[in-house]
Design an enzyme around this catalytic site. Structure first.
Site, PDB file in Angstrom:
ATOM      1  CG  ASP A 204       6.841   8.252  -8.980  1.00 40.55           C
ATOM      2  OD1 ASP A 204       6.000   7.575  -8.282  1.00 40.55           O
ATOM      3  OD2 ASP A 204       8.041   7.825  -8.846  1.00 40.55           O
ATOM      4  CG  ASP A 206       7.093   4.204  -8.477  1.00 35.86           C
ATOM      5  OD1 ASP A 206       7.992   4.697  -8.730  1.00 35.86           O
ATOM      6  OD2 ASP A 206       6.313   4.569  -7.668  1.00 35.86           O
ATOM      7  CG  ASP A 289      10.821   6.318 -11.091  1.00 36.42           C
ATOM      8  OD1 ASP A 289      11.116   7.275 -11.430  1.00 36.42           O
ATOM      9  OD2 ASP A 289      10.483   6.482  -9.881  1.00 36.42           O
TER      10      ASP A 289
HETATM   11  N1  CTP Z   1      12.619   3.366  -4.442  1.00 35.05           N
HETATM   12  C1  CTP Z   1      14.166   2.646  -4.712  1.00 35.05           C
HETATM   13  N2  CTP Z   1      15.120   3.436  -5.218  1.00 35.05           N
HETATM   14  C2  CTP Z   1      14.868   4.579  -5.669  1.00 35.05           C
HETATM   15  C3  CTP Z   1      13.648   5.184  -5.663  1.00 35.05           C
HETATM   16  C4  CTP Z   1      12.469   4.560  -4.870  1.00 35.05           C
HETATM   17  O1  CTP Z   1      14.171   1.627  -4.279  1.00 35.05           O
HETATM   18  N3  CTP Z   1      15.887   5.244  -6.211  1.00 35.05           N
HETATM   19  C5  CTP Z   1      11.760   2.483  -3.859  1.00 35.05           C
HETATM   20  C6  CTP Z   1      11.168   3.327  -2.680  1.00 35.05           C
HETATM   21  O2  CTP Z   1      11.934   2.672  -1.403  1.00 35.05           O
HETATM   22  C7  CTP Z   1       9.715   3.035  -2.586  1.00 35.05           C
HETATM   23  C8  CTP Z   1       9.320   2.805  -4.041  1.00 35.05           C
HETATM   24  O3  CTP Z   1      10.498   2.726  -4.817  1.00 35.05           O
HETATM   25  O4  CTP Z   1       9.489   1.885  -1.901  1.00 35.05           O
HETATM   26  C9  CTP Z   1       8.463   3.960  -4.642  1.00 35.05           C
HETATM   27  O5  CTP Z   1       9.096   5.162  -4.472  1.00 35.05           O
HETATM   28  P1  CTP Z   1       8.142   6.560  -4.814  1.00 35.05           P
HETATM   29  O6  CTP Z   1       7.943   6.302  -6.221  1.00 35.05           O
HETATM   30  O7  CTP Z   1       9.279   7.524  -4.294  1.00 35.05           O
HETATM   31  O8  CTP Z   1       7.437   6.397  -3.627  1.00 35.05           O
HETATM   32  P2  CTP Z   1       5.683   5.823  -3.724  1.00 35.05           P
HETATM   33  O9  CTP Z   1       5.623   5.277  -2.318  1.00 35.05           O
HETATM   34  O10 CTP Z   1       5.173   5.360  -4.829  1.00 35.05           O
HETATM   35  O11 CTP Z   1       4.909   7.153  -3.380  1.00 35.05           O
HETATM   36  P3  CTP Z   1       4.324   8.315  -4.383  1.00 35.05           P
HETATM   37  O12 CTP Z   1       3.003   8.016  -4.502  1.00 35.05           O
HETATM   38  O13 CTP Z   1       4.686   9.589  -3.831  1.00 35.05           O
HETATM   39  O14 CTP Z   1       5.335   7.940  -5.834  1.00 35.05           O
HETATM   40 MN    MN Z   2       5.691   6.175  -6.640  1.00 29.45          MN
HETATM   41 MN    MN Z   3       9.259   6.353  -7.990  1.00 29.00          MN
END
Ligand code: CTP
Ligand code: MN
Ligand code: MN
Ligand code: MN
Length: 365
Positions: A204, A206, A289
């Site tokens: 995703d 963020d 997100d």
């Molecule tokens: N996070 C959070 N609360 C959530 C979802 C995520 O605090 N409800 C934080 C996670 O702890 C993480 C960050 O947001 O540190 C990013 O989460 P995520 O997008 O799931 O992971 P990524 O590290 O960005 O990996 P990816 O490349 O798979 O998206």
């Molecule tokens: Mn992410």
């Molecule tokens: Mn995320």
């Protein structure tokens, strides 16, 4: 007979937040094996075991060279009996039977596919499996009622399970940036998550949104989301408002690792020109997100949303166990002084915690 190997042993500090962990490291086959077992434990809601495997994998990622013999691992933290057995097998045979069995098990694969649907967690997936649903076709053919998120997840399954590229992330950053600066002059957009750590792909994208004047961030999310929607850029969105102030637990005693910022879990519709859609398609779906934070909490939110998940967990463990402090994505509370410690940058938070600053690209634990 075994020749006495020349062993250079490694040393590694205990907590992942004390270490520099690059995206690329010297022991991918070992960390992959342990990560798969961690994933399996998570899918079976065995969090204790999952964290143990994640910590072990993180230690291997932090080593300065390739491991050639288990004897080099003597004295390293976080390597339990089980993890060492896995490592020994992989070093000897190139694979570990427990990992191979898991990788090919029906349950693991069904849990992976079903939880790979946006909106579906392990409890739901497990219930479906008990009802005889192991894959998307069986789910589609069943009479299972899906909520709005799950329906969107199923509709866009293929797209959402294609890695998001750095180019996609940049393209979405431009869109969000444009929306925010035209609707809310002065407001700021920051890319967080895996892309801030330097990853080239992600599941995703963020973002943190804030305004340099405290309070001026109010109303930002609604405006941005309405604008994106009016432009036909949203396939799905669920916005939750900020529940931080009314929460009874407060920043010093968060009831869970979940933060309470106003947030939006969205699925963007990216057209050709904004992305490269799959062959024969005009657009693709991408998970995004969005999180809004008041500027006073921005540094904590940035640190909390940059990840990796294990790095975050280790920061909180360090704060609690070593410093009698409580860290969340909102604040840092010192239990000894009984007060909140302010910070306007990540560097200040590391200093409060008595840790050397680790830049985002080295938080890939
Ligand atoms: N996070 C959070 N609360 C959530 C979802 C995520 O605090 N409800 C934080 C996670 O702890 C993480 C960050 O947001 O540190 C990013 O989460 P995520 O997008 O799931 O992971 P990524 O590290 O960005 O990996 P990816 O490349 O798979 O998206
Ligand atoms: Mn992410
Ligand atoms: Mn995320
Ligand atoms: Mn993720």
């Amino acid at each position: 007979e075994e020749k006495e190997e020349e062993t250079c042993s490694f040393t590694v500090p205990n907590y992942a937040c004390q270490r520099r962990t690059q995206l690329h490291h010297h022991n991918p086959s070992l960390s992959d094996a342990l990560t798969l077992l961690a994933e399996n434990a998570e899918l079976n809601e065995d969090d204790g075991r999952a964290v143990a495997f994640r910590r072990a994998a993180a230690v291997l990622k932090a080593l300065p060279a390739e491991v050639t013999s288990v004897s080099q691992l003597k004295g390293l933290p976080c390597l339990g009996e089980h993890s060492l057995r896995v490592i020994k097998d992989v070093l000897k045979d190139g694979s570990c039977s427990e990992v191979e069995t898991t990788k090919h098990s029906q349950r693991f694969n069904a849990l992976k596919v079903l939880t790979g649907i946006f909106g579906v967690g392990v409890k739901t997936a497990d219930r479906w499996i008990r009802d005889g649903i192991f894959n998307l076709q069986q789910l589609r053919e069943s009479q299972t009622t899906l909520n709005r998120a799950q329906q969107a997840g199923l509709d866009h399954y293929e797209d959402l399970n294609q890695p998001v590229t750095r180019a996609d992330a940049d393209s979405i950053t431009e869109i969000v940036q444009e929306a925010v600066s035209s609707l809310f002059p002065g407001a700021q957009v920051t890319l967080t998550g895996g892309f801030r750590r330097g990853k080239m792909t992600g599941h995703d994208v963020d973002f943190l949104l804030t305004h340099p004047e405290e309070g001026r961030e109010e109303g930002l999310m609604d405006k941005v989301v309405s604008w994106l929607d009016s432009q036909g850029l949203l396939l799905y969105q669920k916005t939750s408002r900020n529940s931080y102030l009314e929460s009874r637990d407060g920043p010093g005693r968060p009831s869970s690792n979940m933060d309470r910022f106003e947030r939006c879990f969205a699925i963007f519709k990216l057209s050709r020109g904004q992305t490269s859609p799959p062959a024969g398609h005009q657009w693709r779906a991408v998970r995004v997100d969005l999180v809004v934070t008041p500027i006073s909490q921005f540094a904590f939110a940035l640190l909390g949303w940059t990840g990796s998940k294990l790095f975050e967990r280790e920061l909180r463990r360090w704060a609690g166990h070593e410093k009698a402090m409580s860290l969340s994505s909102h604040a840092l509370f010192d239990k000894t002084q009984k007060r909140y410690l302010r910070a306007s940058s990540e560097e200040e938070i590391f200093t409060h915690l008595g840790l050397s600053f680790i830049p985002p690209s080295q938080r890939n634990a």
